[in-house]
Write a protein that holds these residues in place. Structure first.
Motif, mmCIF file in Angstrom:
data_model
loop_
_atom_site.group_PDB
_atom_site.id
_atom_site.type_symbol
_atom_site.label_atom_id
_atom_site.label_comp_id
_atom_site.label_asym_id
_atom_site.label_seq_id
_atom_site.Cartn_x
_atom_site.Cartn_y
_atom_site.Cartn_z
ATOM 1 N N PRO A 371 24.622 25.877 21.741
ATOM 2 C CA PRO A 371 26.006 24.839 22.036
ATOM 3 C C PRO A 371 25.571 23.864 20.883
ATOM 4 O O PRO A 371 26.579 23.668 20.392
ATOM 5 C CB PRO A 371 25.737 24.151 23.324
ATOM 6 N N GLU A 372 24.163 23.456 20.658
ATOM 7 C CA GLU A 372 24.323 22.416 19.501
ATOM 8 C C GLU A 372 24.375 23.061 18.256
ATOM 9 O O GLU A 372 25.026 22.358 17.539
ATOM 10 C CB GLU A 372 22.686 21.848 19.809
ATOM 11 N N PHE A 373 24.049 24.056 17.961
ATOM 12 C CA PHE A 373 24.294 24.815 16.746
ATOM 13 C C PHE A 373 25.791 24.991 16.364
ATOM 14 O O PHE A 373 26.452 24.709 15.472
ATOM 15 C CB PHE A 373 23.460 26.254 16.515
ATOM 16 N N ALA A 421 21.800 16.040 10.813
ATOM 17 C CA ALA A 421 20.904 15.878 11.875
ATOM 18 C C ALA A 421 21.506 14.245 12.319
ATOM 19 O O ALA A 421 21.192 13.666 13.531
ATOM 20 C CB ALA A 421 19.533 15.688 11.241
ATOM 21 N N GLU A 422 21.650 13.506 11.455
ATOM 22 C CA GLU A 422 22.186 12.135 11.722
ATOM 23 C C GLU A 422 23.357 12.098 12.598
ATOM 24 O O GLU A 422 23.337 11.364 13.384
ATOM 25 C CB GLU A 422 22.382 11.394 10.237
ATOM 26 N N ILE A 423 24.293 12.713 12.103
ATOM 27 C CA ILE A 423 25.463 12.896 12.809
ATOM 28 C C ILE A 423 25.119 13.710 14.404
ATOM 29 O O ILE A 423 25.928 12.806 15.334
ATOM 30 C CB ILE A 423 26.553 14.017 12.295
ATOM 31 N N MET A 424 24.324 14.550 14.511
ATOM 32 C CA MET A 424 24.220 15.075 15.844
ATOM 33 C C MET A 424 23.354 14.173 16.746
ATOM 34 O O MET A 424 23.562 14.253 17.772
ATOM 35 C CB MET A 424 23.369 16.286 15.655
ATOM 36 N N SER A 425 22.799 13.301 16.219
ATOM 37 C CA SER A 425 22.125 12.176 16.825
ATOM 38 C C SER A 425 22.831 10.981 17.306
ATOM 39 O O SER A 425 22.403 10.088 18.201
ATOM 40 C CB SER A 425 20.786 11.622 16.033
ATOM 41 N N MET A 426 24.236 10.917 16.790
ATOM 42 C CA MET A 426 25.177 9.875 17.270
ATOM 43 C C MET A 426 25.272 9.849 18.929
ATOM 44 O O MET A 426 25.307 11.104 19.227
ATOM 45 C CB MET A 426 26.427 9.933 16.772
ATOM 46 N N PRO A 427 25.396 8.973 19.510
ATOM 47 C CA PRO A 427 25.448 8.875 20.990
ATOM 48 C C PRO A 427 26.749 9.502 21.178
ATOM 49 O O PRO A 427 27.971 9.383 20.685
ATOM 50 C CB PRO A 427 25.688 7.269 21.196
ATOM 51 N N ASN A 428 26.862 10.397 22.352
ATOM 52 C CA ASN A 428 28.142 11.073 22.913
ATOM 53 C C ASN A 428 28.799 11.792 22.049
ATOM 54 O O ASN A 428 29.982 12.032 21.944
ATOM 55 C CB ASN A 428 29.068 10.228 23.416
ATOM 56 N N HIS A 430 29.089 15.051 21.673
ATOM 57 C CA HIS A 430 29.601 16.140 22.378
ATOM 58 C C HIS A 430 31.315 15.666 22.759
ATOM 59 O O HIS A 430 32.197 16.523 22.694
ATOM 60 C CB HIS A 430 29.017 16.704 23.459
ATOM 61 N N GLU A 431 31.280 14.350 22.934
ATOM 62 C CA GLU A 431 32.629 13.994 23.327
ATOM 63 C C GLU A 431 33.262 13.407 22.250
ATOM 64 O O GLU A 431 34.691 13.588 22.308
ATOM 65 C CB GLU A 431 32.473 12.824 24.238
ATOM 66 N N ILE A 432 32.685 12.968 21.170
ATOM 67 C CA ILE A 432 33.484 12.352 20.134
ATOM 68 C C ILE A 432 33.466 13.216 18.773
ATOM 69 O O ILE A 432 33.885 12.597 17.715
ATOM 70 C CB ILE A 432 32.870 10.922 19.614
ATOM 71 N N TRP A 433 32.993 14.258 18.785
ATOM 72 C CA TRP A 433 32.631 15.198 17.567
ATOM 73 C C TRP A 433 33.960 15.075 16.922
ATOM 74 O O TRP A 433 33.848 14.942 15.234
ATOM 75 C CB TRP A 433 32.282 16.501 17.714
ATOM 76 N N ASP A 434 35.189 15.126 16.964
ATOM 77 C CA ASP A 434 36.411 15.205 16.377
ATOM 78 C C ASP A 434 37.225 13.863 16.270
ATOM 79 O O ASP A 434 38.335 13.840 15.914
ATOM 80 C CB ASP A 434 37.288 16.241 16.812
ATOM 81 N N SER A 435 36.508 12.955 16.378
ATOM 82 C CA SER A 435 37.112 11.451 16.392
ATOM 83 C C SER A 435 36.766 10.944 14.736
ATOM 84 O O SER A 435 36.360 11.353 14.091
ATOM 85 C CB SER A 435 36.029 10.451 17.355
ATOM 86 N N PRO A 436 37.834 9.845 14.638
ATOM 87 C CA PRO A 436 37.613 9.286 13.444
ATOM 88 C C PRO A 436 36.412 8.455 13.044
ATOM 89 O O PRO A 436 36.016 8.331 11.960
ATOM 90 C CB PRO A 436 38.727 8.106 13.569
ATOM 91 N N GLU A 437 35.596 8.185 14.138
ATOM 92 C CA GLU A 437 34.209 7.451 14.069
ATOM 93 C C GLU A 437 33.566 8.457 13.382
ATOM 94 O O GLU A 437 32.603 8.037 12.569
ATOM 95 C CB GLU A 437 33.947 7.184 15.454
#
Length: 449
Positions: A371-373, A421-428, A430-437
């Protein structure tokens, strides 16, 4: 260029393509092939591994007028890979942008086409001629037929296109300051088949490469024009779960029922294929220099054999021919400068694709169901589609961007790994992956590439 008498040891894929490039420039070309004529003899049963022809290989074929013929007559486009779980669940991953595909082709079919074309263009191919001796100073070689009769062939130039266990390279290995390494990986392979259905139909999605990833091993299937699939099991050679341990067809069938049940159900000839098709090894070969005395040169697997997990072995060998041809434009009759430039340019790229192939093996067998990949890939694809000038995934750089060298692609891929790796370490994430943030963060990081 001044006409040369050029000999090529090996009438395989790269040797045949090289002969077309050289004949196009007016050279007198002869090929000496150890095996009998494959067009008259069925060879290497169970050892073919269907090939994935992608943009680098197509670019090389286009230069000798064969791209359209190959795509039209023998290639099946694969637009993505389909992963099969143990439970039979399917997951699809596109390879690139819409319309981008790698092409499943038969090794034997492509080789026979190129030999036919070579002969049409004046190349002479001599079969059942094993290279027995090489004179590196004079570009001459002795070839021995199956009756033991020998013939000495003198040339202006000799190319060793005779594969991973090259006879030409074996002579070069005995020279001073020749570096050589040979590494067998722990996995080998066995070829199996999913035949066409009862009405001649494809039993799996036609335009995809199918993968059954299982951690330390995997099964793959590539489509053929006759609606069959060539399947290849990549499996440890030794150990508790290995070819050694599956030493009867009953053990193998039981293992497949547990691990690859949906594939086994489509293999009516499993018992025969398992018993008759060999367990074959996989080897990585690195060496340098690739040329000697401005008269002898290695090309393709003879200089850089790799494992097949990026689908780039043939493409890399074809790219050797393409680069050599470009250098002929630059250097003309200066073969000393030309061959030095060839080996200097291609060596870093050969090393890079060898490393990438092993990396992709781990990805295919271990990560394609993780799932992470999968989330990381979704983020990369989404960002790349929106900002193609800022981010091209590594796979696309290697497979669909022939203007990018392998060595540059692997360097950029390493930097992308660090940023992702920096992106994947962002909090949450899995919930915000397609967000403007996340998009804004990606834009900032992409400026570092």
């Amino acid at each position: 260029m001044q006409e040369k008498n050029i000999s090529i040891a090996g009438a395989g894929l790269v040797g045949s393509l090289l002969s077309l490039y050289l004949a196009k420039r007016g050279h007198k070309v002869e090929i000496f092939e150890r095996r009998p004529d494959a067009r008259k003899n069925l060879l290497d049963g169970g050892r073919s591994i269907n090939l994935a022809l992608s943009d680098r290989g197509l670019q090389a074929l286009a230069k000798v007028g064969l791209e359209e013929k190959v795509l039209k007559e023998m290639a099946i486009p694969m637009y993505g890979r389909v992963m099969h779980s143990r439970e039979g669940k399917l997951t699809y991953q596109p390879y690139g942008k819409e319309g981008q595909a790698i092409n499943s082709v038969s090794r034997a079919g492509l080789n026979m086409l190129m030999m036919d074309e070579a002969e049409k263009r004046g190349v002479k191919i001599h079969f059942s001629q094993a290279c027995a001796e090489v004179d590196l100073e004079n570009a001459s070689a002795v070839y021995r037929n199956r009756e033991g009769e020998e013939r000495k062939v003198d040339s202006d130039l000799l190319f060793g296109a005779d594969g991973a266990f090259s006879a030409v390279r074996s002579v070069m290995q005995k020279t001073d300051r020749f570096s050589y390494s040979q590494e067998y990986i722990e996995h080998g392979y066995k070829e199996l088949e999913i035949p066409a259905g009862p009405n001649g139909e494809f039993l799996l999605e036609k335009n995809a490469l199918h993968i059954w990833p299982r951690g330390s091993y995997m099964l793959i299937a590539l489509p053929n024009p006759d609606a069959s699939f060539t399947c290849t099991l990549f499996f440890p050679m030794e150990g508790e779960v290995s070819f050694d341990s599956l030493n009867t067809v009953e053990k193998a069938r039981s293992f497949f029922e547990q691990e690859f049940a949906d594939a086994l159900a489509m293999m009516p000839n499993f018992d025969r294929d398992w018993q008759e098709n060999p367990d074959s090894s996989l080897v990585i070969i690195r060496c340098f220099p690739w040329t000697r005395n401005a008269k002898v040169a290695l090309i393709g697997d003879a200089s850089h054999a790799i494992v097949p997990f990026y689908g780039q072995g043939m493409n890399a060998g074809f790219e050797d021919c393409f680069v050599l041809d470009r250098l002929m434009d630059e250097y003309g009759d200066d073969w000393e400068g030309l061959l030095k430039a060839y080996e200097t340019e291609r060596k870093p790229d050969a090393d890079a694709i060898a490393d990438l192939a092993m990396r992709n093996f781990v990805e295919m067998r271990d990560l394609t169901g993780d799932p992470e990949f999968l989330l990381r890939k979704k983020i990369e694809v989404r960002f790349s589609e929106k900002y193609p000038e800022k981010w091209t995934p590594l796979y696309s750089l290697v497979t669909f961007s022939p203007e990018v060298r392998y060595s540059d692609a692997i360097a950029l891929g390493k930097r992308q790994d660090e940023l992702m790796a920096e992106i994947m370490s962002m909090p949450n994430i899995h919930e915000i992956w397609d967000s403007p943030e996340v998009e804004e963060r990606m834009l900032v990081l992409a400026e570092k590439l």
